[in-house]
Design a protein around this motif. Sequence first.
Motif, PDB file in Angstrom:
ATOM      1  N   GLU A 126     -18.328 -36.153 153.378  1.00 44.88           N
ATOM      2  CA  GLU A 126     -17.912 -36.214 151.981  1.00 44.88           C
ATOM      3  C   GLU A 126     -17.343 -34.881 151.505  1.00 44.88           C
ATOM      4  O   GLU A 126     -16.379 -34.849 150.736  1.00 44.88           O
ATOM      5  N   VAL A 127     -17.931 -33.770 151.946  1.00 45.62           N
ATOM      6  CA  VAL A 127     -17.418 -32.465 151.538  1.00 45.62           C
ATOM      7  C   VAL A 127     -15.997 -32.268 152.058  1.00 45.62           C
ATOM      8  O   VAL A 127     -15.121 -31.760 151.343  1.00 45.62           O
ATOM      9  N   SER A 128     -15.733 -32.677 153.279  1.00 45.94           N
ATOM     10  CA  SER A 128     -14.384 -32.545 153.842  1.00 45.94           C
ATOM     11  C   SER A 128     -13.372 -33.358 153.034  1.00 45.94           C
ATOM     12  O   SER A 128     -12.281 -32.870 152.699  1.00 45.94           O
ATOM     13  N   LEU A 129     -13.736 -34.599 152.678  1.00 46.58           N
ATOM     14  CA  LEU A 129     -12.819 -35.436 151.900  1.00 46.58           C
ATOM     15  C   LEU A 129     -12.594 -34.867 150.506  1.00 46.58           C
ATOM     16  O   LEU A 129     -11.462 -34.879 149.991  1.00 46.58           O
ATOM     17  N   LEU A 142     -14.795 -18.283 142.767  1.00 45.35           N
ATOM     18  CA  LEU A 142     -13.586 -19.028 142.465  1.00 45.35           C
ATOM     19  C   LEU A 142     -13.928 -20.299 141.689  1.00 45.35           C
ATOM     20  O   LEU A 142     -14.767 -21.098 142.117  1.00 45.35           O
ATOM     21  N   LEU A 143     -13.266 -20.483 140.527  1.00 44.44           N
ATOM     22  CA  LEU A 143     -13.439 -21.712 139.751  1.00 44.44           C
ATOM     23  C   LEU A 143     -12.650 -22.827 140.431  1.00 44.44           C
ATOM     24  O   LEU A 143     -11.423 -22.757 140.547  1.00 44.44           O
ATOM     25  N   LEU A 144     -13.344 -23.845 140.906  1.00 42.86           N
ATOM     26  CA  LEU A 144     -12.709 -24.945 141.627  1.00 42.86           C
ATOM     27  C   LEU A 144     -12.112 -25.941 140.639  1.00 42.86           C
ATOM     28  O   LEU A 144     -12.833 -26.522 139.803  1.00 42.86           O
ATOM     29  N   MET A 154     -12.865 -31.713 149.519  1.00 40.84           N
ATOM     30  CA  MET A 154     -12.061 -30.493 149.590  1.00 40.84           C
ATOM     31  C   MET A 154     -10.577 -30.825 149.779  1.00 40.84           C
ATOM     32  O   MET A 154      -9.710 -30.165 149.216  1.00 40.84           O
ATOM     33  N   GLU A 155     -10.280 -31.849 150.561  1.00 38.03           N
ATOM     34  CA  GLU A 155      -8.893 -32.266 150.722  1.00 38.03           C
ATOM     35  C   GLU A 155      -8.307 -32.744 149.396  1.00 38.03           C
ATOM     36  O   GLU A 155      -7.159 -32.434 149.043  1.00 38.03           O
ATOM     37  N   SER A 181      -5.207 -30.935 147.141  1.00 41.61           N
ATOM     38  CA  SER A 181      -3.999 -31.692 146.807  1.00 41.61           C
ATOM     39  C   SER A 181      -3.674 -31.620 145.320  1.00 41.61           C
ATOM     40  O   SER A 181      -2.514 -31.719 144.932  1.00 41.61           O
ATOM     41  N   ASN A 182      -4.668 -31.454 144.452  1.00 42.54           N
ATOM     42  CA  ASN A 182      -4.429 -31.396 143.008  1.00 42.54           C
ATOM     43  C   ASN A 182      -5.448 -30.442 142.391  1.00 42.54           C
ATOM     44  O   ASN A 182      -6.627 -30.780 142.248  1.00 42.54           O
ATOM     45  N   ALA A 183      -4.985 -29.261 142.062  1.00 38.81           N
ATOM     46  CA  ALA A 183      -5.877 -28.232 141.514  1.00 38.81           C
ATOM     47  C   ALA A 183      -6.089 -28.386 140.019  1.00 38.81           C
ATOM     48  O   ALA A 183      -6.768 -27.550 139.419  1.00 38.81           O
TER      49      ALA A 183
END
Length: 627
Positions: free
Chosen positions: A328-331, A113-115, A333-334, A338-340
């Motif tokens: 940091e990963v959790s923040l 998946l392209l993030l 990812m959030e 919120s904005n893809a």
Amino acid sequence: MRSGATAAQISYSTETELKTTLIELLIYITFLTTLSTITFGMVSTNMYYLNKVMVDLFVESESNGINFHGIRSHADFWKYAEGPLLDGLYWSSWYTNRTTGQINTSHIFYENLLLGVAQIRQLKVRNNSCPIYPYIQPLENCYSRYTYRAEDKSDFGLKNESEWRYVSAPSFSPWYWGSVGFYRSGGFIVTLPKSKQEGMEKLEFLRKNGWITQGTRAVFIDFSTFNANINLFCIVRLVVEFPATGGALTSSQIRSVKLLRYVSYYDYFLASCEVAFCLFIVTFIIQEVIEVKRLKMEYFRSAWNWLDMLLIAVSILAICFNIYRSTEVSLLMEELLSNAHVYPDFHFLAFWQVIYDNMIAVNVFFAWIKIFKYVTFSKTMTQLASTLSRCAKDIIGFAIMFFIIFFAYAQFSYLVFGSQVNDFSTIQNCIFSQFRIVLGDFNFESLEVNSILGPIYYISFVFFVFFVLLNMFLAIINDTYSEVKADFAVIPKQELHIIDLFRQSYNDVLVKLKLRKPHPDPDPGDENLESKEFPSTKRKDISKPSKGGSTREKTHPKPPKLQKGKESLHHSDSVVASQSSISREEFQQLLRQTSELEKELNNANVKLSRIKRSMRQLKDAPGKTAQ
């Protein structure tokens, strides 16, 4: 982390001390096993295959007659960006041209998946940023190589969109070390849209309006993917450098990292190992603090203690980074959810993840080396340690001579071949190339650019470095090892046999479990029975002669005075061996001096015998003449 015993001290003098050391060794092996389990859980073979997939798609694949390594100019860059790059980023349909059913999402190779979106960033330098000869200055502009001070941060072009304005990066963002420059974060940034058609239109718009200028020194293409099948992030960076010499240089940086640590049952097992690792570190810290209070400044004179502090410090850094990374990963990812339509900067975490992996690799390496601290009861290990410590001064002197000659050849090769041969284009490449010559991994044909000095350089370097200096190095090691082996040959056997110790412990356990009858206690006064009962677990006193020596004493009794002197000598050796303040090296030196003294006495005895024989012959000569 016991710091009282070192390799320089005499071997363990009691069975209790040896058992204590073995228990510490088993505890340390448990710690090392836990650390190795954690480190092997951080990497997998899937990381290599994921990197290979991305390299094949974005670096090696060719479209419209060009691939990434084929970029040689500004025009080639736009040709690659509008062709292979967009084809690799946007996968919206299957090979049957049937859509995947997911709008505004891209699964590279249908699995990754392209993030967010991809990002293109460039760094520029100012005009007239380098000095020009006065007669040429009116004719030419000057754009220097990239440096922080020469960087151009002013708006350019249309100036009405974000891609024409400079964007600063956070202070702690990592820089990139390219082929011809060291590039900072930030710059003029373009984010590609979610659809391939819009991305094509935007790149075409930038190309027609001259987004890449003469002052452009580097262009970065960044994007990140996530593979849920194997729980791996892949952070891709493609770099095209436009050096001041003209042309283009390409490089890529593809990192597969595991940022989401606790997903499967195996991950939770690794989490339990991490908890055990933290408990080990806390225990070691307490133990080292106690040792420092007990030994004070003497504690810092042992190399093993410095190694202990290094392992603890690196372990604490690893624990802190693990906590920081998870947060940091959790923040991040959030923020992504919120904005893809923004670029998620996982490159920052990937960079520090690689630093973390390198740090753990160093930690594991020194943790394995520390095992040598606990195996000094082995005669073989003690011989090797003594060999290295005794020849250290000779090796340092040899190293000085070696590197003088080595760097002389390195500078010579850089000046002669640096402008024409890639392996000698920098002084660092010259050093590495010369090590390759020593190992036999070198292409001699590349030196034929200079038909006279090339063969002279190669032949003389191989002769002096390979045939002379390396053999001198081996001779130093061999001679020192022979001396150490000879010294150990005259030392009575003192080491305790580990196998016999384990056998005795096993028998004791069986006796306690009533699975074996206990052996009758030997008579305290019977020394022979004691030596037969525990042949290996009792420390042999240096003063006790070997069995062969006792047999010779029975068949050839010594004179009383000599016997008394021998006993006093053995008694003194026993006293020396029992004192913990005398090091093994001092004890071996005394033994060598004693052996040399014994040889000198034997030689003097032989000479006295010859003199007596000659005097007897002289006395008998007149009587024979008179007859």
